[in-house]
Motif scaffolding. Structure first.
Motif, mmCIF file in Angstrom:
data_model
loop_
_atom_site.group_PDB
_atom_site.id
_atom_site.type_symbol
_atom_site.label_atom_id
_atom_site.label_comp_id
_atom_site.label_asym_id
_atom_site.label_seq_id
_atom_site.Cartn_x
_atom_site.Cartn_y
_atom_site.Cartn_z
ATOM 1 N N LEU A 131 0.847 -1.186 0.000
ATOM 2 C CA LEU A 131 0.000 0.000 0.000
ATOM 3 C C LEU A 131 0.884 1.238 0.000
ATOM 4 O O LEU A 131 2.094 1.151 0.218
ATOM 5 C CB LEU A 131 -0.893 -0.016 1.245
ATOM 6 C CG LEU A 131 -1.707 -1.302 1.407
ATOM 7 C CD1 LEU A 131 -1.948 -1.607 2.868
ATOM 8 C CD2 LEU A 131 -3.016 -1.205 0.656
ATOM 9 N N LYS A 132 0.291 2.389 -0.255
ATOM 10 C CA LYS A 132 1.076 3.630 -0.298
ATOM 11 C C LYS A 132 1.806 3.885 1.014
ATOM 12 O O LYS A 132 2.939 4.375 1.024
ATOM 13 C CB LYS A 132 0.178 4.827 -0.623
ATOM 14 C CG LYS A 132 -0.261 4.910 -2.067
ATOM 15 C CD LYS A 132 -1.080 6.156 -2.340
ATOM 16 C CE LYS A 132 -0.196 7.404 -2.318
ATOM 17 N NZ LYS A 132 -0.949 8.621 -2.703
ATOM 18 N N GLY A 133 1.167 3.522 2.142
ATOM 19 C CA GLY A 133 1.752 3.837 3.443
ATOM 20 C C GLY A 133 2.335 2.666 4.193
ATOM 21 O O GLY A 133 2.642 2.776 5.377
ATOM 22 N N GLY A 134 2.493 1.523 3.565
ATOM 23 C CA GLY A 134 3.040 0.352 4.248
ATOM 24 C C GLY A 134 2.650 -0.920 3.536
ATOM 25 O O GLY A 134 2.050 -0.895 2.456
ATOM 26 N N THR A 135 2.983 -2.064 4.152
ATOM 27 C CA THR A 135 2.673 -3.364 3.551
ATOM 28 C C THR A 135 2.051 -4.269 4.602
ATOM 29 O O THR A 135 2.475 -4.267 5.758
ATOM 30 C CB THR A 135 3.955 -4.023 2.997
ATOM 31 O OG1 THR A 135 4.568 -3.133 2.065
ATOM 32 C CG2 THR A 135 3.641 -5.338 2.291
ATOM 33 N N ILE A 136 1.039 -5.017 4.190
ATOM 34 C CA ILE A 136 0.432 -6.022 5.067
ATOM 35 C C ILE A 136 1.015 -7.380 4.682
ATOM 36 O O ILE A 136 0.942 -7.795 3.521
ATOM 37 C CB ILE A 136 -1.100 -6.054 4.935
ATOM 38 C CG1 ILE A 136 -1.697 -4.692 5.327
ATOM 39 C CG2 ILE A 136 -1.695 -7.162 5.805
ATOM 40 C CD1 ILE A 136 -3.186 -4.575 5.078
ATOM 41 N N TYR A 137 1.625 -8.046 5.660
ATOM 42 C CA TYR A 137 2.183 -9.381 5.451
ATOM 43 C C TYR A 137 1.326 -10.383 6.200
ATOM 44 O O TYR A 137 0.887 -10.130 7.330
ATOM 45 C CB TYR A 137 3.621 -9.458 5.973
ATOM 46 C CG TYR A 137 4.606 -8.711 5.121
ATOM 47 C CD1 TYR A 137 5.311 -9.348 4.095
ATOM 48 C CD2 TYR A 137 4.836 -7.354 5.321
ATOM 49 C CE1 TYR A 137 6.215 -8.659 3.301
ATOM 50 C CE2 TYR A 137 5.729 -6.651 4.529
ATOM 51 C CZ TYR A 137 6.416 -7.313 3.527
ATOM 52 O OH TYR A 137 7.306 -6.616 2.738
ATOM 53 N N TRP A 138 1.138 -11.545 5.573
ATOM 54 C CA TRP A 138 0.345 -12.603 6.205
ATOM 55 C C TRP A 138 1.032 -13.948 6.046
ATOM 56 O O TRP A 138 1.613 -14.254 4.996
ATOM 57 C CB TRP A 138 -1.045 -12.701 5.565
ATOM 58 C CG TRP A 138 -1.805 -13.916 6.033
ATOM 59 C CD1 TRP A 138 -2.603 -14.010 7.128
ATOM 60 C CD2 TRP A 138 -1.807 -15.220 5.434
ATOM 61 N NE1 TRP A 138 -3.102 -15.290 7.257
ATOM 62 C CE2 TRP A 138 -2.625 -16.048 6.218
ATOM 63 C CE3 TRP A 138 -1.173 -15.760 4.314
ATOM 64 C CZ2 TRP A 138 -2.834 -17.390 5.927
ATOM 65 C CZ3 TRP A 138 -1.384 -17.105 4.016
ATOM 66 C CH2 TRP A 138 -2.214 -17.908 4.822
#
Length: 201
Positions: free
Chosen positions: A134-141
């Motif tokens: 995302l523009k403001g960070g990353t979601i990791y799963w």
């Protein structure tokens, strides 16, 4: 007895009866008003109590879902089963991965500080996890750790040590603040940001 006196006595008696009747009516009206007021107050109190109980139940449910999602257990359900958003580049991105979508929902989707997606959810090279940038960070799963946001200085430090393939592994929490110190836990360690510097432990 004089007829005039008789009429006068009769009139006085009638007036007394009328006055007594009016006083009784006033008392009945006052009693009715008091009962109505009491009933209204009781209803308002019951409504308020029900509202408070519902609010507490909702808050508790939200806290429980957040607590479960934050500890790598069963993932919280997303606010919606899927969503289609316009990416930063203008193309449409559909997100259907429930744990990633639930994490994104916590931060307000594209209206929050994470902003719009830069692309779709993609698998990671180790085949154990997925990510959404995302523009403001990353979601990791990953199945073992759940879904968590990594961003900013801590995200940069994690990148320096190899992201999920490095010595720290996947994130196991989002960032937490303790005074002026910010921490994020990973499978094999912690990154702490304090006094303008990020350190791995």
């Amino acid at each position: 007895m004089n007829a005039r006196i008789t009429r006068t006595i009769g009139a006085v008696a009638a007036a007394a009866i009328l006055t007594t009747g009016l006083a009784a009516c006033d008392k009945a009206k006052d009693a009715t008003d008091s009962a109505t007021s009491a009933a209204g107050s009781a209803a308002a109190a019951a409504t308020s109590a029900a509202g408070n109980a519902a609010g507490q139940a909702t808050s508790a449910a939200g806290a429980a879902a957040s607590n479960v999602a934050g500890h790598g257990g069963p993932e919280a359900k997303p606010a919606v089963p899927s969503t289609t958003l316009r990416s930063a580049g203008g193309t449409e991105v559909t997100i259907t991965d429930a744990p990633i979508l639930a994490e994104y929902a916590k931060y307000g989707y594209d209206k929050g500080h994470l902003g719009a997606p830069l692309g779709p959810v993609a698998p990671l090279p180790d085949h154990h996890g997925k990510f959404l940038t995302l523009k403001g960070g990353t979601i990791y799963w990953s199945e073992a750790t759940g879904a968590h946001v990594v961003h900013g200085v801590i995200g940069d430090k994690w990148g320096e040590v190899g992201h999920e393939a490095g010595k720290l592994g996947y994130p196991t929490s989002d960032e937490t603040a303790e005074g002026s110190t910010i921490k994020q836990t990973f499978q094999h360690g912690t990154i702490t940001f304090a006094d303008g510097k990020a350190t791995v432990s």
